[in-house]
Every structure is written in C-alpha cells, then in structure tokens.
Enzyme design. Structure first.
Site, PDB file in Angstrom:
ATOM      1  N   ASN A  74       2.507  -4.512 -13.922  1.00 49.47           N
ATOM      2  CA  ASN A  74       2.748  -3.976 -15.262  1.00 49.47           C
ATOM      3  C   ASN A  74       1.416  -3.492 -15.825  1.00 49.47           C
ATOM      4  O   ASN A  74       0.667  -4.258 -16.416  1.00 49.47           O
ATOM      5  CB  ASN A  74       3.370  -5.059 -16.151  1.00 49.47           C
ATOM      6  CG  ASN A  74       3.661  -4.579 -17.561  1.00 49.47           C
ATOM      7  OD1 ASN A  74       3.237  -3.501 -17.965  1.00 49.47           O
ATOM      8  ND2 ASN A  74       4.374  -5.398 -18.318  1.00 49.47           N
ATOM      9  N   ARG A  77       6.293  -1.361 -13.576  1.00 48.48           N
ATOM     10  CA  ARG A  77       6.651  -0.862 -14.894  1.00 48.48           C
ATOM     11  C   ARG A  77       6.097   0.554 -15.023  1.00 48.48           C
ATOM     12  O   ARG A  77       4.909   0.795 -14.824  1.00 48.48           O
ATOM     13  CB  ARG A  77       6.039  -1.729 -15.984  1.00 48.48           C
ATOM     14  CG  ARG A  77       6.334  -1.190 -17.384  1.00 48.48           C
ATOM     15  CD  ARG A  77       5.335  -1.695 -18.386  1.00 48.48           C
ATOM     16  NE  ARG A  77       5.633  -1.223 -19.732  1.00 48.48           N
ATOM     17  CZ  ARG A  77       4.728  -1.114 -20.698  1.00 48.48           C
ATOM     18  NH1 ARG A  77       3.480  -1.430 -20.464  1.00 48.48           N
ATOM     19  NH2 ARG A  77       5.075  -0.684 -21.888  1.00 48.48           N
ATOM     20  N   HIS A 125       9.259   0.329 -24.297  1.00 43.86           N
ATOM     21  CA  HIS A 125       9.324  -1.137 -24.246  1.00 43.86           C
ATOM     22  C   HIS A 125      10.748  -1.614 -23.947  1.00 43.86           C
ATOM     23  O   HIS A 125      11.151  -2.708 -24.365  1.00 43.86           O
ATOM     24  CB  HIS A 125       8.839  -1.774 -25.559  1.00 43.86           C
ATOM     25  CG  HIS A 125       7.400  -1.547 -25.867  1.00 43.86           C
ATOM     26  ND1 HIS A 125       6.954  -1.228 -27.139  1.00 43.86           N
ATOM     27  CD2 HIS A 125       6.290  -1.546 -25.080  1.00 43.86           C
ATOM     28  CE1 HIS A 125       5.639  -1.073 -27.119  1.00 43.86           C
ATOM     29  NE2 HIS A 125       5.213  -1.252 -25.868  1.00 43.86           N
ATOM     30  N   ARG A 151      -3.197   3.354 -31.796  1.00 41.68           N
ATOM     31  CA  ARG A 151      -2.323   4.495 -32.082  1.00 41.68           C
ATOM     32  C   ARG A 151      -1.906   4.495 -33.544  1.00 41.68           C
ATOM     33  O   ARG A 151      -1.626   3.447 -34.126  1.00 41.68           O
ATOM     34  CB  ARG A 151      -1.092   4.465 -31.172  1.00 41.68           C
ATOM     35  CG  ARG A 151      -1.360   4.991 -29.791  1.00 41.68           C
ATOM     36  CD  ARG A 151      -0.168   4.788 -28.877  1.00 41.68           C
ATOM     37  NE  ARG A 151      -0.255   3.517 -28.189  1.00 41.68           N
ATOM     38  CZ  ARG A 151       0.682   3.021 -27.387  1.00 41.68           C
ATOM     39  NH1 ARG A 151       1.800   3.680 -27.196  1.00 41.68           N
ATOM     40  NH2 ARG A 151       0.513   1.873 -26.781  1.00 41.68           N
ATOM     41  N   GLU A 206       9.021  -9.449 -19.272  1.00 41.36           N
ATOM     42  CA  GLU A 206       9.201  -8.125 -18.684  1.00 41.36           C
ATOM     43  C   GLU A 206       9.097  -8.178 -17.163  1.00 41.36           C
ATOM     44  O   GLU A 206       9.803  -7.443 -16.456  1.00 41.36           O
ATOM     45  CB  GLU A 206       8.158  -7.163 -19.252  1.00 41.36           C
ATOM     46  CG  GLU A 206       8.354  -6.872 -20.733  1.00 41.36           C
ATOM     47  CD  GLU A 206       7.261  -5.979 -21.292  1.00 41.36           C
ATOM     48  OE1 GLU A 206       7.484  -4.757 -21.383  1.00 41.36           O
ATOM     49  OE2 GLU A 206       6.189  -6.513 -21.622  1.00 41.36           O
TER      50      GLU A 206
END
Length: 394
Positions: free
Chosen positions: A9, A84, A173, A231, A377
């Site tokens: 990931n 991922r 996500h 961001r 995840e």
C-alpha cells in the site's frame, strides 16, 4: 489457495505493508515505512522471525523502502501480491490482475492522482522485478464508489466532457470506507447508514447505505473535498485562473501548490503531521491552531452534507491515522454538528487511541452512534486479491 498474500500500500509519503494469511490465527507480518523522501525516513514492523524491528532509511524513496520491506520477510514467501492503486479511471470498476496492459492503463490515469498512482506503480515495478513468477493484482480505491448514483458523481459540465473524456466524480479510499462500514454493520447487528471519515495525510468522507457508497467527498482526483496534509481540498474553481492572471503562475505551479504545499502544511506554515500540530497548538502557535480548526470544521461540513444521501443515519465512523488517534479532532468535529443529536463520551473518546476499536458516544437511545474503527485496508486488499485469483483459476 492464494495464501499468504503480500499487500503493498504505497501512499504519497508512506508505505504500509502486510503479509496476510486467510487464517486469522496466523500472525501478520506488517509494518510501515514513513516520512519517505526526508532525512527522517524509517521502516518499522514485525520481521520474518516475529520480532519487532526498526531501521533508518534516511532519504529513501518508495523503491528503496520496498526493497527493505521485502528483505524483512526473511523467507516468508508470498504466493500472490495485492497492490493498492488509487485511481482506476472509468476502466477499472473492480480489482484487476496486473500485466503490461494493466500497468499501461494505470499509467494513463496518473494525471488524475499525481501524488499516488506513480508511487503505486513503483511498488508494482519493484515487486514484479523481485517476484516475476507471482500473480499480482491491483485493487483500486475508486472501485467501491462505482455505486454512486449520477446525481452524486456527475459534475454540472457539458455532457461531452463526461461521455468522451470521463470527467466525473470517482471517489477514493474505497477499501477503507468499505472495510469500516462493513465492520460498523457487524457491530450494529444490521446493515444501515453510516458516515465514514477516513482521516490521514489524505482525507475523505463517505455516505454508505447497506454496504454501498452513495456519495463521497473526493472527486475526479484526490484533491477534491476535505483539507488534507498537503492538499487544499475544495477551493473556488476560479482560483486557477485568478492565480494565472494575477501572479502569472503556470498550471503546473498551481497544481504543485494545491497538492503539495497546501492543507495543514499551508495553513500552519509548519508541518502536515497532526501530532506535531497539536503539540504546537498547545504551545500557542496561531497557525497550528488555525490549521486544526479549519481541518475539523471542513470535516463536519462534509459529513453534514453527505447525510443527505442516507435514508437513515445510524452513526459516524472515524478511521485512518488521525481519525483513530486524535481525540481532539474527533471532539471538534462532533462539536461542529450540534443538530445531529450526537453525544460524545469524553473519557471513552480520550481512551480510544493507538489502533483501539471503540464506541465513543454516550449510547443514548435513538441517537446516532460514534465509532472509532481501525481500518484494515491490507486485509480488504488481500481478500479481493484472493477472490479475483480464485475466479480466474476456475
């Protein structure tokens, strides 16, 4: 059986990895490489002997970190690799087995996720080189949000931009929102309506009803939505033209500032690390205080808006590095939602950190629940990898 699966990931400044077995009783060899690209880069985790380790990776990028991760497995050899990948564009609506054609398609979407898809592909390239004989699968963040209805995913732009160029909201996500909303359903004993907040260096919210995403905060790219580590999140779309006219900035410079120089870092002038910001705020730093307040308000504003997508609100789930470990952020977000009838249990909120799962509301009847649910995840990616390889083997 495709077991164990090595899950890679790669994020914008970190790599989480795990060697995941389908047997829940088997130990998971996992860890984190963080602060990549800086002098403080480091790798920590559990090695092939089951022992905790930590090593400095000063100045390391993604490829160097992945080589160190693979070395740490010490003979525990995976039978498949699951990656991922942030953006699948319109092409990928589910996981895909990686070959040269799939790599090229992921490269073609890199402009939509400039902080992540290139890093994801570095992980793909490194593991294909080290394990050329192993099947590898890309699991896309965008896939879970393919259930959004047109009213949620369409922009109010000319039809041709969508039909010919795929300009629409995709969301990201997805593995995290899918994971924690499914866990919330299990904890509640029924499938319901959840607002999920994945809060880390990248942040997004989602409205999930009976296991399906109905709306989410991110859009065409991971820049839309919440304030994040570096961001900006939502800004006036006219900002680009304004900066070009007034400051003579190029599109490349504007994109760089919005993606890498804004968010918590831009507001505070200090850092994008919430732990450091909270410490600075406690010492009276005005920029740190402002960054935290804007961050929390924008999360609450997004959750309130996304509640419109749900037939019923059963609760809010916090996850991700900040969502799981910052009681202050959770408290401030709840404070900004006075009309939802939420009741935060202060002691429970303060105690639910460091990967603990817990309910942090007062459990009053007929009020939405508040949960902290650590995301998995890696486990979700491993499951999707096994499922896809199992299907292709038949």
């Amino acid at each position: 059986m495709n077991d164990p699966v090595l899950v890679i990931n790669c994020g914008s400044s970190s790599i989480k990895y795990a060697l995941v077995s389908a047997d829940p009783d088997q130990p998971r060899l996992a860890g984190l490489a963080e602060r990549l690209g800086s002098s403080d880069a480091r790798l920590a985790g559990i090695d092939g002997r089951g022992e905790r380790f930590q090593r400095a990776l000063a100045g390391a990028g993604h490829i160097q970190a992945l080589e160190a991760i693979l070395d740490s497995l010490e003979g525990h050899r995976p039978v498949a690799v699951g990656h991922r990948v942030v953006h699948g564009g319109e092409r990928f609506t589910r996981a895909a087995r990686i070959d040269d054609e799939v790599v090229a398609a992921i490269e073609a979407t890199a402009a939509l996720a400039p902080l992540h898809n290139p890093a994801n592909l570095e992980g793909v390239a490194a593991t294909r080189q080290l394990f050329p004989e192993l099947p590898q699968v890309a699991v896309f963040d965008t896939a879970f949000h393919q259930s959004l209805p047109p009213r949620a995913y369409r922009y109010a732009l000319p039809e041709a931009l969508y039909r010919e160029h795929g300009i629409r909201r995709y969301g990201f996500h997805g593995t995290s929102h899918a994971c924690v909303s499914a866990r919330a359903d299990a904890l509640a004993g029924r499938r319901g309506g959840w607002l999920t907040a994945h809060l880390g260096n990248g942040c997004s919210t989602a409205a999930v009803w009976e296991g399906k995403s109905l709306d989410t905060s991110m859009g065409l790219t991971p820049l839309e939505g919440l304030v994040m580590g570096t961001r900006s999140g939502d800004v006036d779309p006219g900002l680009h033209a304004h900066l070009a006219r007034q400051l003579d900035w190029s599109l490349e410079r504007i994109d760089e500032v919005l993606n890498r120089g804004s968010g918590l870092l831009g507001l505070s002038g200090l850092t994008n690390d919430m732990r450091e910001l909270e410490a600075a705020a406690d010492e009276g730093h005005a920029g740190a205080r402002l960054a935290i307040e804007v961050f929390c308000y924008r999360i609450a504003k997004s959750l309130a808006a996304l509640s419109c997508a749900l037939p019923r609100l059963d609760g809010i789930v916090f996850t991700g590095g900040i969502g799981e470990n910052s009681p202050r952020v959770r408290e401030r977000v709840v404070d900004h939602l006075p009309h939802f009838g939420l009741g935060l249990d202060g002691p429970a909120n303060a105690e639910t950190v460091r990967g603990r799962e817990g309910r942090i509301d007062t459990r009053a009847p007929d009020r939405p629940a508040l949960w902290v649910i650590p995301t998995d995840e890696e486990g979700r990616i491993a499951d999707e990898t096994r499922q896809l390889l199992g299907e292709t083997a038949r």
